[in-house]
Design an enzyme around this catalytic site. Structure first.
Site, mmCIF file in Angstrom:
data_model
loop_
_atom_site.group_PDB
_atom_site.id
_atom_site.type_symbol
_atom_site.label_atom_id
_atom_site.label_comp_id
_atom_site.label_asym_id
_atom_site.label_seq_id
_atom_site.Cartn_x
_atom_site.Cartn_y
_atom_site.Cartn_z
ATOM 1 N N CYS A 88 0.834 -1.203 0.000
ATOM 2 C CA CYS A 88 0.000 0.000 0.000
ATOM 3 C C CYS A 88 0.876 1.263 0.000
ATOM 4 C CB CYS A 88 -0.959 -0.027 1.189
ATOM 5 S SG CYS A 88 -2.247 1.200 1.068
ATOM 6 N N HIS A 178 -3.691 -5.103 1.037
ATOM 7 C CA HIS A 178 -3.067 -5.547 2.295
ATOM 8 C C HIS A 178 -3.119 -7.071 2.421
ATOM 9 C CE1 HIS A 178 -2.467 -1.644 4.288
ATOM 10 N NE2 HIS A 178 -3.459 -1.262 3.514
ATOM 11 N N GLU A 180 -1.809 -8.836 4.628
ATOM 12 C CA GLU A 180 -1.711 -9.288 6.027
ATOM 13 C C GLU A 180 -3.057 -9.440 6.720
ATOM 14 O OE1 GLU A 180 -0.309 -6.700 4.708
ATOM 15 O OE2 GLU A 180 -0.960 -4.869 5.679
#
Ligand code: XMP
Length: 522
Positions: A88, A178, A180
């Site tokens: 990002c 993202h 994660e």
């Protein structure tokens, strides 16, 4: 090679630009069996030299790469020649640093999005096939609009035509989404691919290896010195104590300060386990009288917390002196407490509650710290506890706050109120365990409200206390949702509490999430 790099396993450096989810990057990487550390972008160059990482991940950020004071990437990171993955903002900052262009997004993307794999790239080799679409989580206003030299677009989404970029030769990749967060279902596999196949780090970060490494480290640090450990009955201090005991045996003494604010039979359980089962020298200080005396008549939450914090330190210090002092103080400090938080705005955060811990002790007592859990997240501490053979029932326990029942008895505290609260709390937890819900809940407890209400039992009028039940789900205690019990469960539990506990004639359930509420009532 620096001293740090000699003692740490092959690792990944995570550069934090202040994203809310930076810690999740570390979690995902550690779950792949690879060690990693988070460092703020301001000190990432030093961390690079100390850690000598095998790869670098650049986090997201609330900042805009277009801001004048936007956080920037230390050029040393790019020059290090190890694989880099920008997430990002990390991707945008990379582009800016390498001569590309970022623009305020005309298509802001927040939430679920689909990326399409347009070209092969080693970032998702073996995870995603060419031409396929995948759900990812986006959260960005800006986006890359012009790539630096040597880069190509390898994946796109509706709002981010440069959703995935690659420079295979320089081994630099960037994604706008993202990986994660759980809403990117293949994110963990992308990280695993990055650290194992691209950075070439094996899955050797195990709790068995950590245990052995820490035992050596504790022995080196302590030598023949004496260590004192404040045991709270919680998982962190217990795991720290057992590990240290394994390393240095009876050079360790634990002090359990019993402030009289523990739950039903809790102190006995803690003392029995450590003294009898683990054979750890343990001083059990029953300081309940002094705690309750000083808390008498105090109803302000912060005043109560401060009294408890101060008395805890005084009691601990006095006991340590009786033992003839020690050079070292053991603490169950965890990695999230160590990570220096990145403030993009520079503003101080507001104190919601002053947490009681033993932070003031080392300086006051002139002791060095032994902190064998400093590198671990909470779930890793639990895994280490299992590795050390602590019972599952103990490892899976809900967190319990330092000030204990004092903050679950809003307003003034009396021994009678604490007694009523203990009984109600025990019944509630018993019902939760019996119904098999304990492990689905982050924390569950009863609160005794300083309010009496009218009831009718048998033929008589009652005028007794209200008990509130609280149960929340959470990942880290920072945010929480109230737990959705079945109404029959709540009805059954309320009936038991009212029937079995003298002093309570009404039970309510707390349906407040955090924010806006906090988990504890004070
Ligand atoms: P709150 O009430 O702030 O709690 O939402 C978040 C988490 O922290 C625990 N807590 C404490 N833990 N000392 C502790 O060790 C404290 O003073 C303290 N106050 C709250 C709380 O139980 C929850 O898990």
């Amino acid at each position: 090679m620096s001293e740090h790099a000699e003692t740490t396993p092959p690792s990944i450096l995570i550069v934090d630009f202040g994203s809310q989810v930076t810690q999740l990057i570390a979690r995902r990487i550690r779950e792949t069996g690879v060690y990693c550390e988070i460092h703020p972008f301001t000190t990432a160059g030093e961390a690079l030299r100390a850690l000598q990482p095998k790869g670098i991940v650049l986090s997201g950020s609330p900042a805009s790469a277009l801001d004048q004071n936007a956080p920037t990437i230390d050029p040393a990171l790019i020059e290090a020649g190890v694989p880099i993955l920008g997430i990002c903002y990390g991707q945008q900052a990379l582009c800016v640093a390498l001569g590309g262009k970022v623009e305020a997004g005309h298509h802001r993307e927040f939430g679920r999005a689909e990326v399409t794999v347009k070209k092969p790239a080693s970032l998702y080799d073996g995870v995603w096939d060419l031409g396929t679409d995948h759900q990812v989580w986006m959260s960005h206003g800006d986006r890359v609009v012009e790539l630096p030299q040597g880069f190509e677009v390898v994946g796109t989404s509706t709002g981010a035509p440069f959703a995935m970029i690659a420079n295979e030769e320089r081994r630099i990749w960037g994604v706008q989404f993202h990986p994660e967060v759980v809403h990117t279902p293949d994110g963990a596999r992308l990280y695993a691919n990055f650290v194992h196949n691209i950075c070439g780090v094996d899955a050797s970060w195990t709790m068995a290896a950590y245990r052995n490494k820490m035992i050596e480290k504790i022995r080196d640090q302590v030598g023949t010195g004496k260590v004192i450990c404040g045991l709270s009955g919680g998982v962190d201090s217990s795991v720290a104590a057992v590990l240290i005991h394994e390393a240095i045996g009876d050079q360790l003494t634990c002090i359990y300060v019993d402030h009289g604010l523990m739950r039903l039979n809790e102190s006995e359980q803690v003392v029995t386990m450590f003294r009898d089962e683990y054979n750890i020298p343990l001083v059990h200080v029953d300081a309940s009288e002094v705690f309750l005396r000083e808390l008498d008549g105090q109803s302000d939450p912060e005043t109560k917390r401060k009294i408890i914090g101060r008395l805890f330190i005084e009691t601990f210090e006095a006991e340590a002196k009786k033992l003839g002092g020690a050079e070292f103080l053991a603490q169950g400090t965890l990695y999230p407490d160590v990570i220096e938080s990145v403030s993009i705005t520079g503003g101080p955060s507001v104190t919601i509650k002053s947490h009681h811990n033993v932070g003031g002790l080392p300086a006051r007592m002139n002791m060095q710290l032994v902190e064998p859990l400093r590198e671990l997240f909470k779930d890793e501490v639990r895994a280490l506890g299992r590795e050390l053979g602590l019972p599952e029932s103990f490892i899976g326990r809900h967190p319990f706050p330092g000030p204990g029942l004092a903050i679950r008895c809003p307003g003034g505290i009396t021994p009678e109120k604490l007694d009523i609260l203990r009984q109600a709390d025990a019944i509630y937890l018993d019902e939760i365990r019996k119904s098999g819900q304990y492990d689905m809940i982050w924390q569950a407890f009863a609160v005794l409200l300083p309010v009496q209400t009218v009831g009718v039992m048998g033929d008589g009028r009652t005028y007794e206390f209200v008990c509130a039940l609280r149960a929340v789900t959470s990942v880290d205690g920072m945010t929480a949702d109230f737990y959705q019990f079945d109404m029959n469960f709540l009805g059954r539990t309320a009936t038991r509490i009212i029937n079995e506990v003298r002093g309570i004639n009404r039970v309510v359930y707390d349906v407040t999430s955090k924010p806006p509420g906090t988990i504890e009532w004070e």
